[in-house]
Write a protein that holds these residues in place. Sequence first.
Motif, PDB file in Angstrom:
ATOM      1  N   GLU A  88       1.759   6.910   5.995  1.00  0.00           N
ATOM      2  CA  GLU A  88       2.210   5.833   6.882  1.00  0.00           C
ATOM      3  C   GLU A  88       3.233   6.383   7.875  1.00  0.00           C
ATOM      4  OE1 GLU A  88       2.918   3.059   9.100  1.00  0.00           O
ATOM      5  OE2 GLU A  88       1.493   2.473   7.531  1.00  0.00           O
ATOM      6  N   TYR A 123      -6.962   5.291   4.968  1.00  0.00           N
ATOM      7  CA  TYR A 123      -5.827   4.432   5.304  1.00  0.00           C
ATOM      8  C   TYR A 123      -5.359   4.707   6.728  1.00  0.00           C
ATOM      9  CZ  TYR A 123      -1.119   2.437   5.270  1.00  0.00           C
ATOM     10  OH  TYR A 123       0.003   1.720   5.585  1.00  0.00           O
ATOM     11  N   SER A 125      -2.194   3.951   9.562  1.00  0.00           N
ATOM     12  CA  SER A 125      -0.791   3.552   9.656  1.00  0.00           C
ATOM     13  C   SER A 125      -0.630   2.184  10.308  1.00  0.00           C
ATOM     14  CB  SER A 125       0.006   4.580  10.454  1.00  0.00           C
ATOM     15  OG  SER A 125       0.168   5.773   9.722  1.00  0.00           O
ATOM     16  N   LEU A 126       0.366   1.464   9.843  1.00  0.00           N
ATOM     17  CA  LEU A 126       0.662   0.131  10.370  1.00  0.00           C
ATOM     18  C   LEU A 126       1.585   0.201  11.587  1.00  0.00           C
ATOM     19  CD1 LEU A 126       1.316  -1.562   6.907  1.00  0.00           C
ATOM     20  CD2 LEU A 126      -0.771  -1.685   8.276  1.00  0.00           C
ATOM     21  N   THR A 145       8.212  -1.834   8.828  1.00  0.00           N
ATOM     22  CA  THR A 145       7.243  -1.109   8.000  1.00  0.00           C
ATOM     23  C   THR A 145       7.325  -1.557   6.552  1.00  0.00           C
ATOM     24  OG1 THR A 145       7.362   0.829   9.451  1.00  0.00           O
ATOM     25  CG2 THR A 145       6.471   1.168   7.245  1.00  0.00           C
ATOM     26  N   LEU A 148       5.749  -5.012   6.194  1.00  0.00           N
ATOM     27  CA  LEU A 148       4.288  -4.955   6.286  1.00  0.00           C
ATOM     28  C   LEU A 148       3.664  -4.389   5.017  1.00  0.00           C
ATOM     29  CD1 LEU A 148       3.865  -3.711   9.970  1.00  0.00           C
ATOM     30  CD2 LEU A 148       3.162  -5.941   9.069  1.00  0.00           C
ATOM     31  N   LEU A 149       4.262  -3.338   4.489  1.00  0.00           N
ATOM     32  CA  LEU A 149       3.696  -2.703   3.301  1.00  0.00           C
ATOM     33  C   LEU A 149       3.746  -3.624   2.086  1.00  0.00           C
ATOM     34  CD1 LEU A 149       5.036   0.933   3.725  1.00  0.00           C
ATOM     35  CD2 LEU A 149       2.645   0.184   3.829  1.00  0.00           C
ATOM     36  N   ASN A 152       1.109  -6.185   2.333  1.00  0.00           N
ATOM     37  CA  ASN A 152      -0.284  -5.732   2.392  1.00  0.00           C
ATOM     38  C   ASN A 152      -0.788  -5.146   1.084  1.00  0.00           C
ATOM     39  OD1 ASN A 152      -1.771  -5.694   5.242  1.00  0.00           O
ATOM     40  ND2 ASN A 152       0.428  -5.524   5.606  1.00  0.00           N
TER      41      ASN A 152
END
Length: 221
Positions: A88, A123, A125-126, A145, A148-149, A152
């Motif tokens: 990420e 995967y 990255s966001l 971050t 979001l993680l 999610n």
Amino acid sequence: MNKKELMSSTLYLARHGNRLDFVYPEWFNTAPRKYDPPLSEDGKIQAQQLAQRLIKEKIDYIVSSPFLRAIQTAHIVAENLDLTIKLEAGLGEWHNQDWMSYSPEIHPREELEEIYPRIDWNYSSLLTPIYPESEIEMLTRMKKTGELLVNNFQGNLLLIGHSMTVLGITNGLLRENRAIKASVCSLTKIVNREGHWQLELETETSFLSEFDIKLSDGGGE
């Protein structure tokens, strides 16, 4: 399934092990990617000790900064826990122009694939940092971050990054402004209780008993 059921229940945050350029500063002068140093030999041992510490915890996912020292730390932990690693960019190093004279180049996929088979390349990255980055921009990135993680992934997350990763995400989730100083391979634990994050463990290093753990004095972390 409601939002609370989707959120992670426990978040572990760890800083990478000691850097090669902290042990051998001259490495920086000839390195092809001078802002992406690997672990030092003692850093690899620290990562093994972190892995042993985490065996007694229930970790469902490992998400790592894409910088090599974090990937190497995460891979050692993943080998011990039999998990994959998601990279990420939002967890990555502070793009501080006082530390870096240009946007940091990290190791490409084709090189990482050969050595770190536990990386999950499916995967994406966001978030991605933009160089140069102010301290406020970096802390905002870390906070976003982290949010979001945890929203999610369902289950317990281990995030491996840098000292500012630990600082920004912890304060972001707790909605506090704690002076958190994460030394190499330290472990922080935050627990979600009914939608509210609570600090249960802050930068533990007791499992690193063989080493004198020191904080970075700048120039990257």
